[in-house]
Write a protein that holds these residues in place. Structure first.
Motif, PDB file in Angstrom:
ATOM      1  N   TYR A 374       0.839  -1.215   0.000  1.00 55.24           N
ATOM      2  CA  TYR A 374       0.000   0.000   0.000  1.00 55.24           C
ATOM      3  C   TYR A 374       0.864   1.251   0.000  1.00 55.24           C
ATOM      4  CZ  TYR A 374      -3.624  -3.306   1.331  1.00 55.24           C
ATOM      5  OH  TYR A 374      -4.472  -4.368   1.364  1.00 55.24           O
ATOM      6  N   ASP A 411      -4.328   2.512 -12.164  1.00 58.29           N
ATOM      7  CA  ASP A 411      -5.615   2.350 -12.836  1.00 58.29           C
ATOM      8  C   ASP A 411      -5.769   3.443 -13.892  1.00 58.29           C
ATOM      9  OD1 ASP A 411      -6.418   4.706 -11.556  1.00 58.29           O
ATOM     10  OD2 ASP A 411      -7.256   3.607  -9.860  1.00 58.29           O
ATOM     11  N   ASP A 462     -13.687   2.219  -6.599  1.00 58.16           N
ATOM     12  CA  ASP A 462     -12.274   2.244  -6.220  1.00 58.16           C
ATOM     13  C   ASP A 462     -11.765   0.837  -5.901  1.00 58.16           C
ATOM     14  OD1 ASP A 462      -9.863   3.924  -5.432  1.00 58.16           O
ATOM     15  OD2 ASP A 462     -10.224   2.772  -3.586  1.00 58.16           O
ATOM     16  N   MET A 466      -8.599  -1.270  -7.933  1.00 54.71           N
ATOM     17  CA  MET A 466      -7.372  -1.690  -7.223  1.00 54.71           C
ATOM     18  C   MET A 466      -6.662  -2.830  -7.941  1.00 54.71           C
ATOM     19  SD  MET A 466      -8.089  -1.523  -3.134  1.00 54.71           S
ATOM     20  CE  MET A 466      -6.463  -2.134  -2.830  1.00 54.71           C
ATOM     21  N   ARG A 469      -3.912  -1.400  -9.869  1.00 56.99           N
ATOM     22  CA  ARG A 469      -2.844  -0.714  -9.135  1.00 56.99           C
ATOM     23  C   ARG A 469      -1.953  -1.790  -8.495  1.00 56.99           C
ATOM     24  NH1 ARG A 469      -7.362   2.682  -7.525  1.00 56.99           N
ATOM     25  NH2 ARG A 469      -7.374   1.825  -5.409  1.00 56.99           N
ATOM     26  N   LYS A 470      -0.834  -2.108  -9.162  1.00 56.28           N
ATOM     27  CA  LYS A 470       0.001  -3.242  -8.728  1.00 56.28           C
ATOM     28  C   LYS A 470       1.441  -3.065  -9.197  1.00 56.28           C
ATOM     29  CE  LYS A 470      -1.421  -5.670 -12.904  1.00 56.28           C
ATOM     30  NZ  LYS A 470      -2.163  -6.813 -13.475  1.00 56.28           N
TER      31      LYS A 470
END
Length: 508
Positions: A374, A411, A462, A466, A469-470
């Motif tokens: 995170y 994203d 959202d 996710m 988003r990596k």
């Protein structure tokens, strides 16, 4: 014909008897060097060094009884047994203490049917037969007593059970007698395909002395011929009485064996195990002052220092007869320290082979571990709750090695330029965090691709976005590694603060 058979048997026996004087090839007086201890007690194996006789001549006589035939000798017709006569002579060669070969000549006459052919036929329906035969055969001889005798049997060795089996050629003249008189029905010549026969059986021998044995035998002879009993043609009325295709008979004999040679004992009466145990008993009861291990056994490996080739064997190590620590797989690591005793491996890996690691699998493991990293909102700063994941990923890379490229993804929401910059910074931040945990700075590189690989729409929640988003991880071969930059962006230059100069106040 019978005389010619006897001459043939004698002609075959003469060369074998002469060979008895030299049954093994001479070794020119030299000691053998194959698997030899070098002891002075080793002697060449030739005729002069033989300890036992191995040739004998056997003779005997008995009674043949036709058992499997249309005309039999055992309670056939009038319920009585009809006895013939037989005799044999053989030349016997012992190969070992338990096996030999015999060349045997048999001669005899069987009587079969309703009455004895010496008598008149009792009625018009009575049929009798007699068969005169001569045979030469090769027999294998197995000494079961030597083969199966217990090693702890110390009784006198005077009885022996033998088994015989072999093949040969038989010649015969079969006669048939009825109320009309006697006539020759079948004559078979020797040494032809149709004259082959087999015989097998057992004999019990008794050792009278070093030269003579008495033996009782019971042999079963398979003639292979349906006309041996005197029934005549195979399709005659007599031969149609039974479905027998071979006329067979028992031959019970009593005979003598005369052992030849200059030695005290014959090899077939010798039991090697008994000799060994006897010598061991003698040695056990004999007082001998023998001094061994004069120099001791310094390394306590069970091998005296007098002949120990490795005087400093580690404690607990298994050794060979020369006191050298065993290394079964010959990899340079003795079995005591070898963790893979039967598989060669390098010393630095305790004798075990080094397994080739699959760095592609390592990349997948690292990527799975970094899945839940995170960052602070809209920043490349890693949040504290991600530290445990970074610790695990760093350990995997350090343990397995390899070069890895970390790629940051975002994203689709937001501008493409902003997302690209953010993905580059976050991938570089992860690399820096792993290197701070001990990963070599030369094995990790980073890049960012922004939202170009995003698959979730901007209108999604959202939580759904996710997935885009990596940070992905890929193993890079050494040949391609140098062509990739450490990171794919330049740090923004640091702006120096500008000092403001206050204006001077005018004097009033």
């Amino acid at each position: 014909m019978k005389l010619s058979l006897a001459i043939v048997a004698f002609a075959m026996a003469v060369p074998m008897a002469s060979y008895a004087q030299d049954s093994t090839a001479a070794s020119k007086g030299e000691y053998p060097n194959t698997f030899s201890s070098g002891s002075a007690n080793v002697s060449p194996f030739n005729n002069q060094s033989k300890r036992f006789n191995d040739w004998s001549i056997s003779v005997g006589a008995g009674v043949p009884l036709l058992q499997s035939a249309d005309l039999t000798s055992i309670k056939n017709g009038n319920g009585k047994n009809l006895f013939g006569y037989s005799a044999y002579v053989s030349i016997d060669k012992a190969i070992t203490h338990a096996f030999g070969i015999n060349l045997q000549y048999d001669r005899g006459e069987t009587r079969q049917g309703w009455f004895n052919t010496k008598d008149a036929a009792p009625d018009a329906t009575a049929v009798a037969g007699r068969t005169q035969y001569d045979a030469i055969s090769i027999l294998g001889d197995i000494n079961f007593s030597n083969l199966l005798r217990r090693v702890d049997n110390h009784s006198p060795y005077r009885w022996a059970l033998h088994g015989y089996a072999g093949i040969g050629t038989i010649a015969y003249r079969a006669y048939q007698k009825t109320s009309k008189g006697q006539q020759l029905m079948t004559e078979v010549k020797p040494f032809q395909l149709g004259s082959l026969f087999m015989q097998a059986g057992a004999g019990l021998k008794f050792k009278v002395n070093r030269r003579i044995d008495i033996e009782g035998r019971l042999m079963y002879v398979v003639t292979g011929d349906d006309e041996f009993d005197g029934g005549g043609d195979a399709y005659s009325a007599i031969n149609k009485r039974s479905e027998q295709i071979s006329d067979n008979f028992f031959n019970a004999t009593l005979g003598l064996s005369f052992k030849l040679g200059k030695h005290e004992s014959h090899v077939m009466w010798h039991d090697p195990l008994q000799e060994i145990y006897y010598k061991l008993d003698v040695l056990a009861n004999k007082n001998q002052d023998i001094e061994v291990c004069k120099k001791g056994d310094a390394d306590n490996d069970g091998v005296c220092d007098d002949w120990d080739r490795q005087l400093d064997t580690p404690a607990g190590a298994r050794v060979d007869g020369a006191g050298v620590a065993l290394d079964v797989d010959l990899d340079g690591v003795i079995d005591l320290y070898d963790k893979c005793v039967t598989v060669p491996g390098p010393v630095e890996n305790n004798g075990c082979p080094i397994e080739k690691k699959d760095n592609n699998k390592t990349a997948v493991q690292v990527e799975q571990t970094l899945k839940d990293i995170y960052f602070n909102f809209n920043k490349a700063t890693i949040r504290p709750e991600s530290n445990s994941k970074l610790d695990v990923a760093a350990s995997i890379i350090k343990e397995n090695g390899g070069n890895y490229l970390l790629t940051g993804h975002t994203d689709i929401k937001g501008s493409a330029a902003y997302n690209l910059r953010l993905s580059k910074e976050r991938a570089a931040a992860v690399v820096a965090a792993l290197e701070s945990r001990g990963v070599n700075e030369n094995v990790l590189k980073s890049r960012g691709v922004g939202s170009e690989d995003a698959t979730v729409a901007a209108s999604a929640s959202d939580a759904e976005r996710m997935r885009d988003r990596k940070v992905t991880v890929r193993f890079i071969e050494s040949s391609q590694w140098d062509a990739i930059k450490k990171k794919d962006y330049e740090d923004a230059p640091v702006k120096k603060p500008v000092k403001k100069i206050q204006a001077k106040k005018k004097k009033k």
